[in-house]
Design an enzyme around this catalytic site. Sequence first.
Site, PDB file in Angstrom:
ATOM      1  CD  GLU A  90     -28.585  15.453   6.367  1.00 59.97           C
ATOM      2  OE1 GLU A  90     -29.194  16.356   5.762  1.00 59.97           O
ATOM      3  OE2 GLU A  90     -27.576  15.676   7.067  1.00 59.97           O
ATOM      4  CD  GLU A 121     -14.649  16.091 -12.523  1.00 57.97           C
ATOM      5  OE1 GLU A 121     -14.584  17.041 -13.314  1.00 57.97           O
ATOM      6  OE2 GLU A 121     -14.717  16.222 -11.297  1.00 57.97           O
TER       7      GLU A 121
END
Length: 302
Positions: A90, A121
């Site tokens: 953004e 992860e």
Amino acid sequence: MPNNPLLQDLARLASEGRNPATLDIDTKSALEIVTLMNQQDQTVPAAIAAVLPAIADAVELIETALRRGGRLIYTGAGTSGRLGVLDAAECPPTFSVPYGMVTGLIAGGEAAMFRAQEGAEDSEQQGEQDLRNLGLTKKDVVVGIAASGRTPYVMGGLRYARSLGAGTVALACNAGSAIGREAAIAIEPQVGPEVITGSTRLKAGTAQKLVLNMLSTAAMVRLGKVYQNLMVDVHASNKKLEARAIRIVMQATGENEQAAAQALADAGNEVKPAILMLLTGLSADEARQRLQQHNGVLRRAL
């Protein structure tokens, strides 16, 4: 049978505890469930308020890095990684920064944005390798995000960043976190046990989103991407943003729609020179030159 060390780790984390307020949530009506969730969510801003000095320190670190040509790089897994990617994505349309200046890495790569890659992860090596693939340098800042504060992917990334002399920030939701010990700055809002035990996409995710909003937005404000409280570096890449650009020029100058649209057209759809032109009478070239002399900060140029 030996004890599982991971079980012992989880037992010590506040974010993995059972919330006494929601022990019978499975017996509640829809309204009662969302009321409980809303009550718990209201504790998040207070947890963030307690760590504002650390957030401010991180903003200053990021601002300095970006001024020197460095990058802001988020790294995380699962919800934490997705939130970092979201914040990074953004920044270009909101502040007209180049793509890549703010970047998000998620364990498991792009596919993990849309489908959980839970095992990804667990690799510290991959956390390091993904940063190597980006060409990490000491000019950059790495923000490692992990609600638990112990995700190996994030640990590996922060250790590698620190070994290069890059800036390091840890964002966790448990005090004294492992990733906090790997970073120069530890941001650790303590939101406590989740409504659903261990579901850290809830309060922890909300806290992380609010902190990431602060890190990128405050750094961009400091860099002159905002005039008053207007997005004067907005990139007008669609019809909605074109209309917003006109509105911003109108709000900043008090001029009508026609004058604002004409100034934008004359300024090549750049908001800051358009505002400067209307407020000072400068030409588009003169406005751009004035802004360049003041490092793109409109208030100083005025």
